[in-house]
Enzyme design. Sequence first.
Site, PDB file in Angstrom:
ATOM      1  N   HIS A 205       3.735  88.608 -47.985  1.00  0.00           N
ATOM      2  CA  HIS A 205       3.475  88.574 -49.428  1.00  0.00           C
ATOM      3  C   HIS A 205       3.308  87.131 -49.906  1.00  0.00           C
ATOM      4  CE1 HIS A 205       4.629  92.864 -50.505  1.00  0.00           C
ATOM      5  NE2 HIS A 205       4.962  92.774 -49.233  1.00  0.00           N
TER       6      HIS A 205
ATOM      7  N   ASP B  60       3.652  90.011 -58.038  1.00  0.00           N
ATOM      8  CA  ASP B  60       3.463  90.888 -56.889  1.00  0.00           C
ATOM      9  C   ASP B  60       3.548  92.334 -57.343  1.00  0.00           C
ATOM     10  OD1 ASP B  60       3.861  92.332 -54.376  1.00  0.00           O
ATOM     11  OD2 ASP B  60       4.243  90.373 -53.488  1.00  0.00           O
TER      12      ASP B  60
ATOM     13  N   ASP C   4       3.178 100.629 -45.289  1.00  0.00           N
ATOM     14  CA  ASP C   4       1.759 100.966 -45.228  1.00  0.00           C
ATOM     15  C   ASP C   4       1.214 100.950 -43.808  1.00  0.00           C
ATOM     16  OD1 ASP C   4       2.151  98.154 -45.145  1.00  0.00           O
ATOM     17  OD2 ASP C   4       0.063  97.811 -45.689  1.00  0.00           O
TER      18      ASP C   4
END
Length: 477
Positions: free
Chosen positions: A23, A124, A396
């Site tokens: 991230h 984010d 994911d």
Amino acid sequence: MEGSKVKMEQAHVVMFPFILQGHIKVLLSLGELLSEAGLYVTFVNTHQNHKRLANLQALTTHFPNLHFESISDGLPDDHPRTLFQDFFEGMKTKTKPNFKELIVSLNKKSENGLCPPVTCIIGDGVMSFPIEVADDLGIPIFSFYGTSARFLWAFFNIPKLVEEGQIPFFDDNMNYRIHGIPGLEGLLRRKDLPEFCALKEIDHNMINFFVEETLAITKTSGLIFNTFDELEIDSVQNVATKCSKLYTVAPINALLQSQIGPRAQSIASLGSLWDVEQNCIKWLDSQPSKSVVYVSFGSITKSSISQLKEFWHGLVDSGHPFLWVIRPGAILDEEVIPKELEKGQKERGYVVDWAPQEEVMAHKALGGFLNQSGWNSILESIVAGVPMICWPYSGDHFINCQCVTKVWKIGLELGDWDRLTIKTTIKELMGSRREEFQESVDKAAQWAKNCISKGGSSSLNLEKLIKDIKGIKEIKV
């Protein structure tokens, strides 16, 4: 933030990533792009990550408009910060007020000419509290979402799946197909949904919490998406129906390189939470073209000693040289790499704590990438034209793996982690089906090149984002 060089007419963007390396890395690259375009960027980390980031001073030398701040996440110093439930649950009560206080302090500094007033926030997309802070302070906010469009589209449809009775799951058949989501028919399995969907009680607080966190991005001024149109156009268009504006700007690292040229190589490993081992590049230089298997399972995957030994045997038995990242904290049982792995390094491989991944991926010796199906790794593989083997771990990763193997057909899924399966899968990727996968990934690499080129979709969307942020500044003035 030295006052003599501050241009008060600059648009000022405050960015705050989630605490994980992937991230931070991709949002920092976006920050570098915005600062290169003349925007004043304040990049915010937690105190713990700020201390770990490498060579921030070098980054500010390359990007004078890029500035760094840090805030407390509200957790004790000795908290491992691997229990993400603790972090998520504490954000609204502990991190949120600290972030709000920082924004207020930046605007106070602007009154003294030390920085421009805050124009907007980019938060984010996995965290909603920056949206709440922006709303409290009357500041526009954009969300940045770092995963695939298919995964986000599936996430948006969780309430629908609950209503239809497809969630929760009342048996353990995780390969059962999910139906009724446009664009994902025949692709989505139960295991591809977020882990909390497997909870037996549908009113469980964790399900509601994460759905609300994600749906909050629809309330922002726009969604900045870490994907590109040519790769996921159907899902991008579906997600766009939920957002006021959508900017697809990936592959961001490649887009940055296209914008700043040779400087990109010198900054690629800056901002890493781990010390990068550069000597592995010299080792790669000594290997034949397209012969090496690169193995890296990202920043959160943990493996047992038995798993590591099986991977070692499979890698050695495959007959291919390998570069293997085993980061500190990656081993469940102990922190010591088994002697077998040390032996394997001497025989055929090279083991490092952390590698300069972009440089590794671009190396001529690389022939395949064994990874956990993290979205950044997949995009970097596509850009470099390197076929991959996916061993999904969480989040994911599972739907990303489906895309790699079933949609784009640029790699294989590792069905099990025993040594024979690992050996056989590597030999299939690097040998019997090499040309097939190489042709597919070369095609995807060309899509990526097209979208970051002048007039390409990602290049144009970056320009549009910059224009829209500067427009906010003009309205405020």
